[in-house]
Design an enzyme around this catalytic site. Sequence first.
Site, PDB file in Angstrom:
ATOM      1  N   GLY A 106       0.834  -1.212   0.000  1.00 41.57           N
ATOM      2  CA  GLY A 106       0.000   0.000   0.000  1.00 41.57           C
ATOM      3  C   GLY A 106       0.857   1.246   0.000  1.00 41.57           C
ATOM      4  N   GLY A 124      -0.802   7.843   0.763  1.00 43.33           N
ATOM      5  CA  GLY A 124      -1.089   7.937   2.194  1.00 43.33           C
ATOM      6  C   GLY A 124       0.034   7.483   3.119  1.00 43.33           C
ATOM      7  N   ILE A 125      -0.337   6.687   4.115  1.00 38.55           N
ATOM      8  CA  ILE A 125       0.601   6.280   5.162  1.00 38.55           C
ATOM      9  C   ILE A 125       1.742   5.429   4.573  1.00 38.55           C
ATOM     10  CG2 ILE A 125       0.815   4.945   7.311  1.00 38.55           C
ATOM     11  CD1 ILE A 125      -2.155   5.712   7.904  1.00 38.55           C
ATOM     12  N   ASP A 135      -2.391  -7.004  -6.735  1.00 37.83           N
ATOM     13  CA  ASP A 135      -3.663  -6.853  -6.019  1.00 37.83           C
ATOM     14  C   ASP A 135      -3.645  -7.868  -4.886  1.00 37.83           C
ATOM     15  OD1 ASP A 135      -6.179  -6.956  -4.992  1.00 37.83           O
ATOM     16  OD2 ASP A 135      -7.211  -6.916  -6.921  1.00 37.83           O
ATOM     17  N   SER A 180      -5.803  -0.066  13.195  1.00 35.14           N
ATOM     18  CA  SER A 180      -6.571   1.189  13.278  1.00 35.14           C
ATOM     19  C   SER A 180      -7.144   1.283  14.689  1.00 35.14           C
ATOM     20  CB  SER A 180      -7.721   1.146  12.273  1.00 35.14           C
ATOM     21  OG  SER A 180      -8.689   2.133  12.564  1.00 35.14           O
ATOM     22  N   TYR A 231     -14.569  -3.980   8.748  1.00 34.82           N
ATOM     23  CA  TYR A 231     -13.304  -3.229   8.822  1.00 34.82           C
ATOM     24  C   TYR A 231     -12.711  -3.329  10.223  1.00 34.82           C
ATOM     25  CZ  TYR A 231      -9.958   0.609   8.556  1.00 34.82           C
ATOM     26  OH  TYR A 231      -8.801   1.360   8.596  1.00 34.82           O
TER      27      TYR A 231
HETATM   28  N1  LIG Z   1      -6.675   7.214   6.762  1.00 34.38           N
HETATM   29  C1  LIG Z   1      -7.175   6.875   7.935  1.00 34.38           C
HETATM   30  O1  LIG Z   1      -7.951   7.642   8.550  1.00 34.38           O
HETATM   31  C2  LIG Z   1      -6.771   5.552   8.573  1.00 34.38           C
HETATM   32  C3  LIG Z   1      -7.040   5.370   9.928  1.00 34.38           C
HETATM   33  C4  LIG Z   1      -6.683   4.180  10.540  1.00 34.38           C
HETATM   34  C5  LIG Z   1      -6.039   3.194   9.802  1.00 34.38           C
HETATM   35  N2  LIG Z   1      -5.796   3.384   8.480  1.00 34.38           N
HETATM   36  C6  LIG Z   1      -5.130   2.299   7.737  1.00 34.38           C
HETATM   37  O2  LIG Z   1      -3.941   2.770   7.161  1.00 34.38           O
HETATM   38  C7  LIG Z   1      -3.602   1.968   6.042  1.00 34.38           C
HETATM   39  C8  LIG Z   1      -3.198   2.868   4.896  1.00 34.38           C
HETATM   40  O3  LIG Z   1      -4.326   3.626   4.493  1.00 34.38           O
HETATM   41  P1  LIG Z   1      -4.217   5.154   4.070  1.00 34.38           P
HETATM   42  O4  LIG Z   1      -4.952   5.941   5.064  1.00 34.38           O
HETATM   43  O5  LIG Z   1      -2.821   5.532   3.769  1.00 34.38           O
HETATM   44  O6  LIG Z   1      -5.136   5.118   2.759  1.00 34.38           O
HETATM   45  P2  LIG Z   1      -4.779   5.255   1.216  1.00 34.38           P
HETATM   46  O7  LIG Z   1      -4.099   6.543   0.928  1.00 34.38           O
HETATM   47  O8  LIG Z   1      -6.048   4.968   0.503  1.00 34.38           O
HETATM   48  O9  LIG Z   1      -3.736   4.072   0.968  1.00 34.38           O
HETATM   49  C9  LIG Z   1      -4.133   2.732   0.861  1.00 34.38           C
HETATM   50  C10 LIG Z   1      -3.052   1.967   0.135  1.00 34.38           C
HETATM   51  O10 LIG Z   1      -3.451   0.582   0.059  1.00 34.38           O
HETATM   52  C11 LIG Z   1      -3.314   0.157  -1.290  1.00 34.38           C
HETATM   53  N3  LIG Z   1      -4.281  -0.887  -1.583  1.00 34.38           N
HETATM   54  C12 LIG Z   1      -5.637  -0.840  -1.440  1.00 34.38           C
HETATM   55  N4  LIG Z   1      -6.193  -1.972  -1.865  1.00 34.38           N
HETATM   56  C13 LIG Z   1      -5.171  -2.767  -2.293  1.00 34.38           C
HETATM   57  C14 LIG Z   1      -5.108  -4.066  -2.852  1.00 34.38           C
HETATM   58  N5  LIG Z   1      -6.214  -4.776  -3.099  1.00 34.38           N
HETATM   59  N6  LIG Z   1      -3.899  -4.583  -3.174  1.00 34.38           N
HETATM   60  C15 LIG Z   1      -2.773  -3.854  -2.956  1.00 34.38           C
HETATM   61  N7  LIG Z   1      -2.767  -2.623  -2.429  1.00 34.38           N
HETATM   62  C16 LIG Z   1      -3.958  -2.087  -2.105  1.00 34.38           C
HETATM   63  C17 LIG Z   1      -3.541   1.417  -2.138  1.00 34.38           C
HETATM   64  O11 LIG Z   1      -2.872   1.326  -3.379  1.00 34.38           O
HETATM   65  P3  LIG Z   1      -3.535   0.965  -4.785  1.00 34.38           P
HETATM   66  O12 LIG Z   1      -4.887   1.606  -4.838  1.00 34.38           O
HETATM   67  O13 LIG Z   1      -2.548   1.524  -5.759  1.00 34.38           O
HETATM   68  O14 LIG Z   1      -3.568  -0.521  -4.794  1.00 34.38           O
HETATM   69  C18 LIG Z   1      -2.830   2.464  -1.272  1.00 34.38           C
HETATM   70  O15 LIG Z   1      -1.466   2.472  -1.563  1.00 34.38           O
HETATM   71  C19 LIG Z   1      -4.826   1.082   5.758  1.00 34.38           C
HETATM   72  O16 LIG Z   1      -4.587  -0.219   6.220  1.00 34.38           O
HETATM   73  C20 LIG Z   1      -5.930   1.740   6.576  1.00 34.38           C
HETATM   74  O17 LIG Z   1      -6.901   0.800   6.994  1.00 34.38           O
HETATM   75  C21 LIG Z   1      -6.138   4.543   7.846  1.00 34.38           C
END
Ligand SMILES: NC(=O)c1ccc[n+]([C@@H]2O[C@H](COP(=O)([O-])OP(=O)(O)OC[C@H]3O[C@@H](n4cnc5c(N)ncnc54)[C@H](OP(=O)(O)O)[C@@H]3O)[C@@H](O)[C@H]2O)c1
Length: 265
Positions: free
Chosen positions: A8, A12-13, A59, A137, A150
């Site tokens: 991922g 984002g993160i 994926d 999370s 989730y």
């Molecule tokens: N943002 C928040 O408020 C928050 C809070 C708590 C926890 N989190 C957790 O933090 C983590 C990162 O999320 P983020 O906030 O940085 O969101 P984000 O910007 O949407 O990043 C998500 C990443 O996961 C990848 N991804 C999604 N589905 C995938 C798949 N099927 N196969 C491979 N890669 C996949 C996406 O890349 P592609 O689309 O290019 O595949 C992207 O790089 C997640 O696990 C999320 O649950 C987020």
Amino acid sequence: MPLALITGASSGIGAAFAIELAQSGYDLVLVARRTERLAAIAQQIKNTYQISVKTLTADLSSEAGMSLLEGEIASIQNLSLLINNAGFGTSGNFADIDLRKQMDMINLQIMAVVRSCRAALPGMMQRNQGSIINVSSISAFLPTAGNANYGATKAYLVSFSEALQAELINTDIKIQALCPGFTYSEFHDSAEFSHFDRRLVRQWLWQEANTVAQLSLAALWANRSQRSVVFIPGWINRLLIAITRPKLMRVLLGLSPQRTVKTVK
Ligand SMILES: NC(=O)c1ccc[n+]([C@@H]2O[C@H](COP(=O)([O-])OP(=O)(O)OC[C@H]3O[C@@H](n4cnc5c(N)ncnc54)[C@H](OP(=O)(O)O)[C@@H]3O)[C@@H](O)[C@H]2O)c1
């Protein structure tokens, strides 16, 4: 050179982790579905830091993607850090959301993590060196309507990570379950969240993705006595969880589960 693999990492993160680790001299393997986004981030990093960056399009909710990830991990001789970060959210009640999407979430946020940990740990144990961050999370501690699957996948990661660290208590391998709160990223930009307005959540509850990555790495690299498996970035998030779930006061107090979970033979 230490090497980190981040899932991922295209936004984002995950992308924030990549930049932080590049600054610290790590070679990188970046995994996600969007090839062009990965390539752009890899190029941006290579323009600034003297490290190598490989990208892998996969994926991770599919069998083919998980196998690709396992093969990649198995081929790395010196994996120092594995960050299982890829994830997505859904909006709405369980019974209303397409089952396919729910299964994809379980595959991505549980199955891919389990398989990548299983692929990475034998090598790490042989070298007695390495770390794994499983991105969970605060939802792990807050089962709420509209978030059933989730939150449950994220709770799995907390439990799994705590138990793994207990099993590895006599090694130098470190496991962290990173539990961010609201974080600015692309997470809430998907069609699922088209009705979500970030401004409805108070600004002081939000963190920048790079702050989350920095705090996570600082906690991972802290002295053993100061380290806990479950890491919630930011005192506001920690307070929120401590208030809503008194049992988790130990998280607020920084009491390590390593001291409370015993290995049962
Ligand atoms: N943002 C928040 O408020 C928050 C809070 C708590 C926890 N989190 C957790 O933090 C983590 C990162 O999320 P983020 O906030 O940085 O969101 P984000 O910007 O949407 O990043 C998500 C990443 O996961 C990848 N991804 C999604 N589905 C995938 C798949 N099927 N196969 C491979 N890669 C996949 C996406 O890349 P592609 O689309 O290019 O595949 C992207 O790089 C997640 O696990 C999320 O649950 C987020």
